[in-house]
Scaffold this active site. Structure first.
Site, PDB file in Angstrom:
ATOM      1  N   SER A   1       7.731   4.559  -4.442  1.00  0.00           N
ATOM      2  CA  SER A   1       6.824   3.450  -4.736  1.00  0.00           C
ATOM      3  C   SER A   1       6.783   3.166  -6.228  1.00  0.00           C
ATOM      4  O   SER A   1       6.761   4.094  -7.046  1.00  0.00           O
ATOM      5  CB  SER A   1       5.425   3.809  -4.244  1.00  0.00           C
ATOM      6  N   SER A   2       6.752   1.882  -6.584  1.00  0.00           N
ATOM      7  CA  SER A   2       6.666   1.529  -8.008  1.00  0.00           C
ATOM      8  C   SER A   2       5.345   2.003  -8.611  1.00  0.00           C
ATOM      9  O   SER A   2       5.211   2.068  -9.832  1.00  0.00           O
ATOM     10  CB  SER A   2       6.829   0.016  -8.180  1.00  0.00           C
ATOM     11  N   ASP A   3       4.383   2.344  -7.784  1.00  0.00           N
ATOM     12  CA  ASP A   3       3.103   2.855  -8.278  1.00  0.00           C
ATOM     13  C   ASP A   3       3.110   4.370  -8.468  1.00  0.00           C
ATOM     14  O   ASP A   3       2.064   4.955  -8.789  1.00  0.00           O
ATOM     15  CB  ASP A   3       1.979   2.473  -7.303  1.00  0.00           C
TER      16      ASP A   3
ATOM     17  N   TYR B   1     -24.473  17.442   8.817  1.00  0.00           N
ATOM     18  CA  TYR B   1     -23.784  16.407   9.581  1.00  0.00           C
ATOM     19  C   TYR B   1     -22.512  17.008  10.179  1.00  0.00           C
ATOM     20  O   TYR B   1     -21.831  17.783   9.522  1.00  0.00           O
ATOM     21  CB  TYR B   1     -23.436  15.228   8.672  1.00  0.00           C
TER      22      TYR B   1
ATOM     23  N   HIS C   1      -4.162  -2.978  -1.081  1.00  0.00           N
ATOM     24  CA  HIS C   1      -4.755  -4.247  -1.498  1.00  0.00           C
ATOM     25  C   HIS C   1      -5.687  -4.732  -0.392  1.00  0.00           C
ATOM     26  O   HIS C   1      -5.701  -5.918  -0.075  1.00  0.00           O
ATOM     27  CB  HIS C   1      -3.668  -5.286  -1.787  1.00  0.00           C
TER      28      HIS C   1
ATOM     29  N   ASP D   1     -22.986   7.841   2.251  1.00  0.00           N
ATOM     30  CA  ASP D   1     -22.416   8.903   3.084  1.00  0.00           C
ATOM     31  C   ASP D   1     -21.080   9.408   2.533  1.00  0.00           C
ATOM     32  O   ASP D   1     -20.636  10.509   2.884  1.00  0.00           O
ATOM     33  CB  ASP D   1     -22.185   8.395   4.520  1.00  0.00           C
TER      34      ASP D   1
ATOM     35  N   SER E   1       9.546   2.563  -1.999  1.00  0.00           N
ATOM     36  CA  SER E   1       9.143   1.239  -2.467  1.00  0.00           C
ATOM     37  C   SER E   1       9.648   0.139  -1.531  1.00  0.00           C
ATOM     38  O   SER E   1      10.824   0.112  -1.168  1.00  0.00           O
ATOM     39  CB  SER E   1       9.708   1.001  -3.874  1.00  0.00           C
ATOM     40  N   GLY E   2       8.755  -0.762  -1.130  1.00  0.00           N
ATOM     41  CA  GLY E   2       9.153  -1.984  -0.427  1.00  0.00           C
ATOM     42  C   GLY E   2       9.779  -1.782   0.934  1.00  0.00           C
ATOM     43  O   GLY E   2      10.521  -2.659   1.396  1.00  0.00           O
TER      44      GLY E   2
ATOM     45  N   GLY F   1       0.845  -1.179   0.000  1.00  0.00           N
ATOM     46  CA  GLY F   1       0.000   0.000   0.000  1.00  0.00           C
ATOM     47  C   GLY F   1       0.878   1.224   0.000  1.00  0.00           C
ATOM     48  O   GLY F   1       2.076   1.150   0.308  1.00  0.00           O
ATOM     49  N   ASN F   2       0.309   2.353  -0.364  1.00  0.00           N
ATOM     50  CA  ASN F   2       1.073   3.588  -0.334  1.00  0.00           C
ATOM     51  C   ASN F   2       0.126   4.767  -0.358  1.00  0.00           C
ATOM     52  O   ASN F   2      -0.965   4.705  -0.909  1.00  0.00           O
ATOM     53  CB  ASN F   2       2.066   3.648  -1.510  1.00  0.00           C
TER      54      ASN F   2
ATOM     55  N   HIS G   1      -3.320   3.906  -2.268  1.00  0.00           N
ATOM     56  CA  HIS G   1      -3.485   2.617  -2.932  1.00  0.00           C
ATOM     57  C   HIS G   1      -3.264   1.524  -1.892  1.00  0.00           C
ATOM     58  O   HIS G   1      -2.283   1.569  -1.146  1.00  0.00           O
ATOM     59  CB  HIS G   1      -2.465   2.470  -4.066  1.00  0.00           C
TER      60      HIS G   1
ATOM     61  N   HIS H   1      -6.683  -5.847 -10.102  1.00  0.00           N
ATOM     62  CA  HIS H   1      -5.634  -5.371  -9.230  1.00  0.00           C
ATOM     63  C   HIS H   1      -6.212  -5.040  -7.837  1.00  0.00           C
ATOM     64  O   HIS H   1      -6.335  -5.940  -7.010  1.00  0.00           O
ATOM     65  CB  HIS H   1      -4.954  -4.165  -9.900  1.00  0.00           C
TER      66      HIS H   1
END
Lengths: 230, 230, 230, 230
Positions: free
Chosen positions: D73-75, D227, D96, D119, D44-45, D27-28, D94, D170
């Protein structure tokens, strides 16, 4: 007088929330001392985090309270019936753990689908028949114990080899040589119930082959068991 | 002036994240003091871990704020309607707990499938009809309370015997004699909703037999109840 | 004499409960030192929270205990077979983690359905054929290792590219260059097994497109990998 | 030089494991400073529990690293595309996370089934089309951003009103006015994805009525929102 027994039963009861098997007070563990002819069990409706050894109730096998100021679990007559009818039992646990209860509510036997099951339960874990209205209205808790014994007797199941049952529409009971082992089996039952539920969604007909059931049960519990440190 | 009431309502609200019933601020608990004619409820959109007793908002039964600097929960009109229409209610809880919400989103009654359900809810837990577009566009929160009352009234359900409801497309409300009991029932509803969901995947038509529902509800809540320490 | 190896294997074993992959003692991790020709593995049936480095059992590749007072895991012959037949393996993990076990019990390959899977496993994760009754009754644990190798061999799967397997009716094994990587892959397998189970309930036929499988596996493990800090 | 921005991005990234949205490093989170023309993102990683503010990588909007010793990040190219194409975005996340990923793997839009969804998300959360093999093989990460924009553009969806997407095969991306809000929306997406999955198992065709979607979204995000504490 029954301090050790009460402490053992307290410890077993406290394992139920530890293993995530109970919500609120929905569960109880008991242990029998067959030599002294007494049973110790959780008091009814008492919160686990406030329970002390002196709250554990000791009864004789007719259900008369011998020691303790609180009411015993309302499920006590079921425990008593099971101890009377299954002489090998030393401890009993009742929970409403989620996945085992799902199978009980569905009114279905929990099928043996893998070696996790076979390591502890030798074959399917039966679900009892429904109690009749009469059996519910009169002596409900005793009848719950009786229908469990009837289920094992009619199907020829050995309660030592299958240390648990699903009470139709209700929830599971498990047992063992003492209360700790009954708790252990309650954890296993909950896990295999969760696995079997999803296994059935992937494969509606598969069943564990007999040889694998036999191998896993025997390597752990048989005469030539080679699992663990014996 | 309402320090005790506010503390009680704070405590009840803090139990919602404790029991895993809320994500972020998605829930609220209230309690009514019918003698003084006031209601205390969680403020709108305030994080649970920063909430203090003085943040709890006190209102009269017309919805006018009497004490507190923050806006009350946007669901306050629903609570008010329920307190007005159901005189037996002392506390109300609203959550978006996952499994109860799933049933509300599916627009289906939560069927009584086991004794876990019967121990707290005497029969199925109803899902309301959908609100009409007009009911949504005008006085939405009041109408949410009204459709709950309409559901119980039309079906002849006693809100004391069935202390909860699924609001169609939305999420559950539960209640009790006070806010603590309403929280307790919210936990039970979430658990039986999870169990029923999976039970239905194993058995599409089973329903709890009436005698068992009756037995479990009465042994815990009836005149001759024998569960717990009475 | 094998203090470092034993500590490494202890650490890897303790990660199994840390990542929620084991109930009680249902799992084991091992690591091989191919230069010294020895394997270290968890002792059989010992609780994780009481395990110390000196409890780890060191064996030669014929399965003879070299160091340690306890019995090695009953699954040791399976580990030995896998190390013998797959020379690239440095560490092996066996668990009964819930969702991977569900697929093994269902007797089905775990299909590659997303990039989470493709980041670690290059293609479907195979489920072995059932063992025959003879294979179960004689040399069961060795045969479990053999059927895994047979599965990879017959289907032309590279165990480095697909570092795990589902043993039919039983549970998963994963592996890696060392025990830590085998644990890592066990965590991934459990997660993708859970995802695939529910994905199949939404879409019965979808499969990850080859180009996406290739892209994700190669960007992490290929010659031109650009994931992480290389 | 970008100390505050890096700290903000670190904090947002650390919320991902806090909310149970990531396994390992899957995630990132990033945040853009549009005035200064820079983006900060997770390296990354790198493990979350070892990440420090100085590990956060700062890049210009062409993807050139300005500050930081680690690979981003590779993304990162996907984040860059989204910031370029959606000018309203201030932060992107991002993950998973299990249930959102399940819908992405199934290749299905996440339908609006309840007010929990309404909401935060005004209508269904789209799943992109699959990328072509060419789009995967060349400039994969950029193309992931492009197909997201294409999806919103073709369907006429406002990314402010629907602050998230499912990337086919993905996993999800969510966004917001800053990284914190993007994390918040990632939590909501995961929860509504879990609810929708089970709702579909109870009711295959239900969909949230438009008026209810409108009411809930507007009472929280509209011009006359009531709200929270405004």
């Amino acid at each position: 007088m029954y301090q050790t027994l009460k402490q053992r039963v307290l410890d077993a009861n406290l394992l139920l929330p530890h293993f995530g098997l109970v919500t609120f007070t929905w569960g109880n563990a008991s242990e029998i001392d067959r030599q002294r002819g007494v049973l110790a069990i959780k008091p009814s409706g008492v919160e686990y985090d406030q329970m002390k050894a002196e709250d554990i109730v000791v009864l004789d096998l007719d259900g008369k309270v011998i020691e303790g100021d609180l009411n015993p679990s309302s499920d006590t007559p079921t425990h008593l019936e099971l101890y009377r009818r299954f002489p090998a039992l030393g401890g009993i646990v009742h929970t409403h753990s989620r996945h085992a209860t799902i199978w009980a509510q569905a009114g279905k036997d929990l099928p043996a689908l893998g070696t996790t099951h076979a390591d502890y339960f030798y074959g399917d874990i039966p679900c009892t028949r429904p109690l009749s209205d009469n059996e519910i209205n009169q002596h409900y808790e005793e009848n719950s114990g009786r229908v469990i014994e009837e289920t094992f007797n009619r199907r020829g199941i050995d309660p030592v080899a299958v240390p648990g049952v699903l009470l139709y529409g209700h929830a599971p009971f498990t047992w063992g040589k003492d209360a700790q082992e009954a708790v252990h089996n309650a954890v296993v039952l909950e896990e295999v119930a969760a696995m079997a539920l999803a296994t059935r969604s992937l494969n509606t007909h598969i069943h564990l082959q007999h040889a694998l059931s036999d191998k896993h049960y025997q390597r752990k519990h048989g005469n030539n068991a080679y699992y663990g440190q014996r």
